[in-house]
Design a protein around this motif. Sequence first.
Motif, PDB file in Angstrom:
ATOM      1  N   ARG A  23       0.929  -1.193  -0.032  1.00 17.75           N
ATOM      2  CA  ARG A  23       0.076  -0.048   0.154  1.00 17.75           C
ATOM      3  C   ARG A  23       0.878   1.080   0.029  1.00 17.75           C
ATOM      4  NH1 ARG A  23      -2.213   3.360   4.005  1.00 17.75           N
ATOM      5  NH2 ARG A  23      -1.029   2.034   5.511  1.00 17.75           N
ATOM      6  N   ASN A  51      -8.391   6.861  -6.017  1.00 17.05           N
ATOM      7  CA  ASN A  51      -7.377   7.125  -5.772  1.00 17.05           C
ATOM      8  C   ASN A  51      -7.325   7.991  -4.541  1.00 17.05           C
ATOM      9  OD1 ASN A  51      -6.329   5.862  -7.961  1.00 17.05           O
ATOM     10  ND2 ASN A  51      -6.184   7.511  -9.280  1.00 17.05           N
ATOM     11  N   SER A 106      -7.460   5.913  -1.469  1.00 18.27           N
ATOM     12  CA  SER A 106      -6.374   5.026  -1.134  1.00 18.27           C
ATOM     13  C   SER A 106      -5.227   5.683  -0.304  1.00 18.27           C
ATOM     14  CB  SER A 106      -5.566   4.464  -2.306  1.00 18.27           C
ATOM     15  OG  SER A 106      -4.893   5.800  -3.110  1.00 18.27           O
TER      16      SER A 106
END
Length: 203
Positions: free
Chosen positions: A17, A48, A51
Motif C-alpha cells: 500500500r 485514488n 487510497s
Amino acid sequence: EEYIEKKINSLFQDISRIRKIIEHIRTFSRDQENETLDKVSVHEVINNALSLITIQYRNHNINLSLELSANECYTFGNKYKLEQVILNLLSNAKYAVDEKESSGNIKYYQKRITIRTNIDRKRIYASIEDNGIGIAREVIDNIFDPFFTTKKSEAGTGLGLSIIYGIVKEMHGEINVESEPGKFTRVTIVLPEFREIEVKKDE
C-alpha cells in the motif's frame, strides 16, 4: 507460528500500500507540472483519493461510505487537480466530524462521511456529505472567499475552498453547499459529462 504468519502478511500488505501511495504521489507531482488535460474517470479519481486516506479515517473511527453510480462517470480536465478537490473536501469533512465528537455534547455519536455519484442529463454529480458540526447560515455564502475560514487559526488558512472553487470552474463545473448547523454538510460538485465537453471543443 500462526500469529507470526498473520503479522508478516499484514506487513507485506502495508508495504504494498505504501509503495502504491508513493508511486501515486510521484505521478501526481509530475502531472501537476505538465497540466495534462484528458478524459477523466471521476470514480477512478475518488478511489485514488481514498487510497491515501482510508486507513487514517478508519483509525479516527470514521464510517466512510461509498455510493457510486452504476454507470461510469467521465469528464474532461486534469485528474490530479480533481483529486486535489476530493481530498480537500474529505479533509474538511473529517475536521467537521472530529470537531463534533470533541464537543462531547452527543452520546453514542458515530462519525460518518458519505461519497455519492450519479449522472443526470449529461451532468455528473459527486457529493461528499458528513454528519459533523455543519456551517452557520450567516457565513455559508462566504466559504469560497479567499482567506475566509471557520476553523481555528492553526487548523486552516481559508484558501482550500477558494482553490477548489477555481479548479471546478476551470472544468466548466459548479459547486454547491447545503448545511444545517449541528447536523450535516453536503458539498456537491457538478461537472459536464465528457461528451458535452467534446462538443464544445469541436464548436
